[in-house]
Scaffold this active site. Structure first.
Site, short mmCIF file in Angstrom:
data_model
loop_
_atom_site.label_atom_id
_atom_site.label_comp_id
_atom_site.label_asym_id
_atom_site.label_seq_id
_atom_site.Cartn_x
_atom_site.Cartn_y
_atom_site.Cartn_z
N ASP A 87 18.39 -3.16 -18.61
CA ASP A 87 19.02 -3.46 -19.90
C ASP A 87 18.34 -2.62 -20.98
O ASP A 87 17.21 -2.19 -20.81
CB ASP A 87 18.91 -4.96 -20.23
CG ASP A 87 17.47 -5.46 -20.28
OD1 ASP A 87 16.71 -5.16 -19.33
OD2 ASP A 87 17.07 -6.12 -21.26
N GLU A 150 15.18 -7.97 -19.92
CA GLU A 150 13.81 -7.81 -20.41
C GLU A 150 13.77 -7.73 -21.92
O GLU A 150 12.86 -8.23 -22.56
CB GLU A 150 13.17 -6.55 -19.80
CG GLU A 150 11.66 -6.45 -20.01
CD GLU A 150 11.24 -5.89 -21.36
OE1 GLU A 150 10.09 -6.15 -21.77
OE2 GLU A 150 12.04 -5.22 -22.03
#
Ligand SMILES: [Zn+2]
Length: 465
Positions: A87, A150
């Site tokens: 991400d 994250e």
């Protein structure tokens, strides 16, 4: 083994796959989440891209509910983990080229996620692939764990480790080289003023006070609304701004007299790098005649936090050789007439801190001043012993590959490595390189991408052999 030669033989392929991964717009998209894509289609696509790549190259793959996944090879009881994430944070404005174009200029790949964390993810992937293709004998399993959250709430690793095996040890290529082996504990909480009841007993009544929105940032703006026309405050405020070298202004509003201060923002892990606008405004107000409740609030703030980011006045200052000082950042300040005041704190504490004792001392101290601790959340300190096999092995590998001494780093921030039981952050940013993560024109230097791949390959082999 000449790891660099092995990387060079795969250079074009490595760059192409890195670009392909960077072109996927893997932003958290909760608005369009579905049961099948709980964090949106973008991050799911990036995860599936990695899993497909792994399948093609003969790794054992697993998708854990499109939140996380893994690629594994080798055999043995023990498991070496490599923790990555696909991400990215939103691209923001001001890019020279398409943030999801992965354009190459001057030996760099430009894209959101280039250094954080798709470039390093692909470096670690090719490192695994190399060790696998070379057919080197391993006594352990090696697993790349891929997260998709994250940058936000770590729901990926939370979910993953609820259902899947925790590696014996491992590393996260998601911060700095050489090795980050210790990270402070991070606690967020509020100190809430306990009701004195409303009062109109001062010369001036503080109607409201507001500064900062996040625990982990030094607020760069503060404002206070005071009853009346402020004719008795204006001069003193201007002198205060001059003496303290901060900027600000005052004005008359429909509600009363508005004071504003501008400070300098900084990350909450080192509050002294910024200028806390809220603390300056509270300091000014603490020298004025205010109503009883407001006066108690600004006195408290000033006595315990002005010019003191180490908790000295609170009696909780502490330091150790591994991670340094306990730090306190006042990230949020708010006060409302008839309600009272709150301070939102971000406290980063050394790995050897006795937290229970610290909190009980803090609780007593603030209780005596009419405050209580509320909304406490905590992420424990993270530390792998310097003599540990993991640290010693990575140290040796880094020194052999770079010819530089591998200084062990400790930080006040938190890296992804803390979600591993025994894990350290290991690269990808080499010492002296500017940190361009989360900024416009984020890039990865291709030479560093290749170097990191060689380091990771040797590290994987040495940890798993
Ligand atoms: Zn990252």
């Amino acid at each position: 083994m000449d790891w660099n030669k092995e990387v060079l033989a795969r250079k074009e392929e490595l760059i192409k796959d890195t670009q392909r991964l960077l072109k996927i717009k893997s932003l958290l998209d909760e608005e369009n989440a579905t049961p099948d894509a709980p964090l949106g289609e973008g991050v799911k696509e990036a995860l599936q891209f990695m899993l497909k790549l792994g399948e093609k190259d003969g790794f054992v793959t697993k998708n854990v509910d499109n939140l996380a996944g893994h690629l594994e090879f080798g055999q043995g009881e023990e498991l070496i983990g490599i923790l990555c994430h696909v991400d990215v944070v939103p691209e923001g404005d001001g890019w020279t080229s398409d943030p999801f174009g992965a354009e190459i200029r001057d030996g760099k790949i430009f894209a959101r996620g280039a250094i954080d964390d798709k470039g390093p993810t692909m470096a670690a992937y090719y490192a695994m692939k190399m060790v696998k293709e070379l057919g080197l004998p391993l006594n352990k399993r090696v697993r790349m764990i891929i997260g998709t959250d994250e940058e936000s709430n770590w729901r990926c690793v939370d979910h993953y480790f609820k259902h899947e095996e925790m590696p014996t040890c491992g590393f996260a290529p998601d911060a700095d080289f050489p090795i980050i082996y210790a990270e402070k504990g991070i606690a967020d909480y509020d100190l809430v003023q306990q009701g004195l009841g409303s009062s109109n007993d001062g010369k001036n009544v503080l109607l409201s006070f507001e500064s900062g929105r996040r625990y982990n940032m030094v607020p760069d703006y503060a404002k206070a609304n005071i009853s009346g026309d402020g004719s008795d405050l204006a001069g003193a405020f201007e002198r205060f701004l001059n003496e303290n070298e901060v900027t600000g202004k005052h004005s008359n509003t429909a509600e009363g007299f508005l004071l504003e201060v501008e400070g300098v923002s900084a990350h909450g892990m080192e509050p002294d790098k910024g200028k806390n606008a809220g603390l300056f405004l509270a300091k000014f107000l603490s020298g004025q005649e205010l109503d009883r409740q407001a006066s108690a609030y600004v006195q408290f703030v000033t006595t315990y936090f002005q010019q003191d980011s180490r908790g000295k006045a609170l009696g909780i200052a502490y330091s150790d050789d591994i991670t340094g000082d306990l730090t306190m950042n006042v990230g949020k300040l708010s006060y409302k007439k008839d309600v009272g005041g709150t301070l939102g704190l971000n406290m980063r504490y050394p790995v050897t801190t006795n937290l229970d004792e610290t909190l009980s001392r803090l609780k007593d101290k603030v209780f005596n001043e009419g405050f209580a601790i509320e909304n406490f959340t905590d992420s424990k300190p993270h530390h792998v012993d310097e003599q540990d096999f993991l640290v010693q092995t990575l140290k040796k590998v880094y020194e052999e590959q770079t010819g530089e001494k591998a200084e062990l780093l400790s930080i006040g921030g938190g890296t992804y490595a803390r979600s591993l039981k025994s894990g350290v952050a290991f690269g990808p940013l080499f010492p002296g390189r500017p940190d361009i993560a989360h900024q416009k024109d984020e890039y990865m230097i291709i030479e560093d991408l290749l170097k990191a791949t060689a380091i990771y390959a040797q590290a994987i082999y040495e940890l798993a052999k």
